[in-house]
Write an enzyme that holds these catalytic residues in place. Structure first.
Site, PDB file in Angstrom:
ATOM      1  N   ASP A  30      -1.415   3.383  -2.836  1.00 33.33           N
ATOM      2  CA  ASP A  30       0.001   3.396  -2.340  1.00 33.33           C
ATOM      3  C   ASP A  30       0.858   4.052  -3.537  1.00 33.33           C
ATOM      4  O   ASP A  30       0.805   4.212  -4.669  1.00 33.33           O
ATOM      5  CB  ASP A  30       0.459   1.578  -2.938  1.00 33.33           C
ATOM      6  CG  ASP A  30       1.592   1.528  -2.548  1.00 33.33           C
ATOM      7  OD1 ASP A  30       2.343   2.204  -1.652  1.00 33.33           O
ATOM      8  OD2 ASP A  30       2.360   0.345  -3.041  1.00 33.33           O
ATOM      9  N   ASP A  61       7.064   6.596   0.878  1.00 40.86           N
ATOM     10  CA  ASP A  61       6.393   5.576   0.540  1.00 40.86           C
ATOM     11  C   ASP A  61       5.395   5.391   1.607  1.00 40.86           C
ATOM     12  O   ASP A  61       5.448   5.155   2.958  1.00 40.86           O
ATOM     13  CB  ASP A  61       7.222   4.183   0.505  1.00 40.86           C
ATOM     14  CG  ASP A  61       6.562   2.928   0.341  1.00 40.86           C
ATOM     15  OD1 ASP A  61       5.425   3.157  -0.403  1.00 40.86           O
ATOM     16  OD2 ASP A  61       7.039   2.040   0.192  1.00 40.86           O
TER      17      ASP A  61
END
Length: 448
Positions: free
Chosen positions: A326, A125
């Site tokens: 992201d 992430d």
């Protein structure tokens, strides 16, 4: 929707027709390259015996909305309050297989932890900093994970971090929470937008990325109280910009350089590479910093094209919102004015196909059950550096079934909410982060 193969990409449309799915084989001999799979796909170690049920598309999109809300509130809270009580966002997986739990857009990688090393599948992430895994004895609670839970007492290289250490106090910026102390050991806590969380001891151990690349003392969280939608993954690999992220901790070797390609479907694989160099055909744009969330990778968007035509959207629409890329958000979130222009243009060019009901946050959906071939307008993102990045055909539509295939973009509710470049739109691109040079590069066909 059955897999579609790209048969023709003469600008400005993509054509799809029912046929075999394309397979991507990765043969990168870069510095340290890990295989990326979708968490719930057939390539995932987590999915070998089908004991962990994959969420529905509606559940994925609901979880995605939770993640986006928490990113927006994290950014607006820190603007208002200096960010004392930041709610931390959801995460994603590592060897880039397509996952769908932590914040719903989850790609995983498998790394080795400890001595002797134990293989763990972690969600990777770019929107999170701290790396953590569930640890024995699971003093409070552990969710069901696929691999054996890591036992620090069985690793000869594991060490706890003391509460008085300066590295313990640096957890505040990495997690948004002030660290605690238990028996003089540093205690971390992180929570994500969907109410998932991990709390436990902060320690160091050996992290093995590949047979040639290992790091003796990587700081990570050893979770004793963990709950949430991690889809059987053992934890999370934090790739943000904070000093506690794996990117920063390995900077001496890799100079904050990493890249990934997210696979086109859950049945193919991508890669996550630390170090190395970008593809020759990469287009670069500068990284910017979001003052309210400096660990995010900020980008300066300037426009969008549909079907080869740049839409008439004022540049201030993008600059007022700011933008981040992201890996853990699934669907890109556009400023409201940009989304309505994109939707109007896309609907006009797709007017020959019948519209159908919305799918959660996706409001432009089509029924393709009577078509063997469809033509879809290309979509491109423009950046202030002057480059245009074409979204791959697999990143334009999100299919629930052949009778409900949706434009894979959504609008933010507020014009000042940050624009998020999500992982569906990143599919098959090689996304190359050069943290030390302050730039990100994009190249097509990255997973092949």
């Amino acid at each position: 929707m059955t897999p579609h193969q790209l048969v023709s990409s003469t600008p400005p449309i993509y054509k799809f027709e029912d046929s075999l799915n394309f397979q991507f084989l990765s043969s990168h001999d870069k510095k340290a390259s890990l295989e990326v799979v979708h968490k719930y796909g057939p390539c995932s170690r987590l999915n070998q015996d089908k004991t962990i049920a994959a969420p529905t598309h509606a559940e994925i999109l609901l979880q995605d909305q939770s993640r986006v809300k928490s990113i927006h509130s994290r950014l607006s809270n820190s603007k208002a309050s200096g960010g004392n009580d930041v709610k931390v966002i959801d995460a994603t997986t590592v060897p880039a297989k397509d996952g769908s739990v932590v914040g719903s857009g989850n790609y995983i990688v498998t790394v080795g932890l400890g001595t002797p090393q134990k293989q763990l599948s972690l969600i990777f992430d770019t929107g999170s900093d701290i790396t953590w895994t569930q640890c024995q004895p699971c003093a409070k609670s552990c969710y069901k994970q696929k691999e054996q839970i890591f036992d620090p007492s069985q690793s000869t290289s594991y060490t706890n971090i003391s509460c008085s250490s300066s590295i313990c106090s640096s957890l505040t910026s990495a997690t948004g929470n002030t660290p605690g102390c238990a028996s003089s050991t540093c205690v971390y806590g992180i929570q994500y937008g969907d109410s998932s969380f991990s709390v436990g001891f902060f320690g160091t151990d050996k992290l093995t990325l590949t047979s040639t690349d290992a790091f003796n003392s990587i700081y990570f969280g050893c979770g004793q109280n963990n709950q949430g939608l991690f889809g059987g993954a053992a934890g999370l690999l934090g790739l943000g910009r904070d000093k506690l992220s794996v990117v920063s901790q390995t900077a001496q070797k890799y100079s904050k350089i990493f890249s990934y390609c997210l696979p086109s479907s859950s049945s193919s694989t991508g890669f996550l590479t630390f170090g190395g160099s970008a593809s020759k055909n990469s287009k670069f744009t500068p990284l910017s910093t979001i003052s309210a969330g400096p660990s995010f990778y900020g980008l300066d968007f300037s426009g969008i094209s549909v079907g080869g035509t740049k839409l008439a959207i004022s540049a201030s629409v993008f600059s007022n919102a700011g933008a981040i890329i992201d890996s853990g958000t699934v669907i890109s979130r556009l400023p409201p004015a940009a989304y309505s222009a994109l939707r109007a243009s896309f609907r006009k060019l797709m007017s020959k196909y019948p519209l159908t009901s919305a799918l959660s946050i996706l409001d432009t959906c089509y029924d393709f059950s009577n078509y063997s071939t469809i033509s879809v307008p290309k979509i491109g993102f423009f950046f202030s550096s002057g480059i245009e990045v074409d979204i791959d055909a697999t990143g334009i539509l999100y299919a629930n079934s052949i009778s409900q295939v949706c434009l894979a973009f959504a609008g933010n509710s507020d014009a000042t909410d940050v624009f998020i470049f999500g992982n569906v739109q990143q599919k098959t691109l090689e996304v190359f982060y050069d943290g030390s040079a302050g730039k990100v590069g994009f190249a097509p066909g990255g997973c092949s």
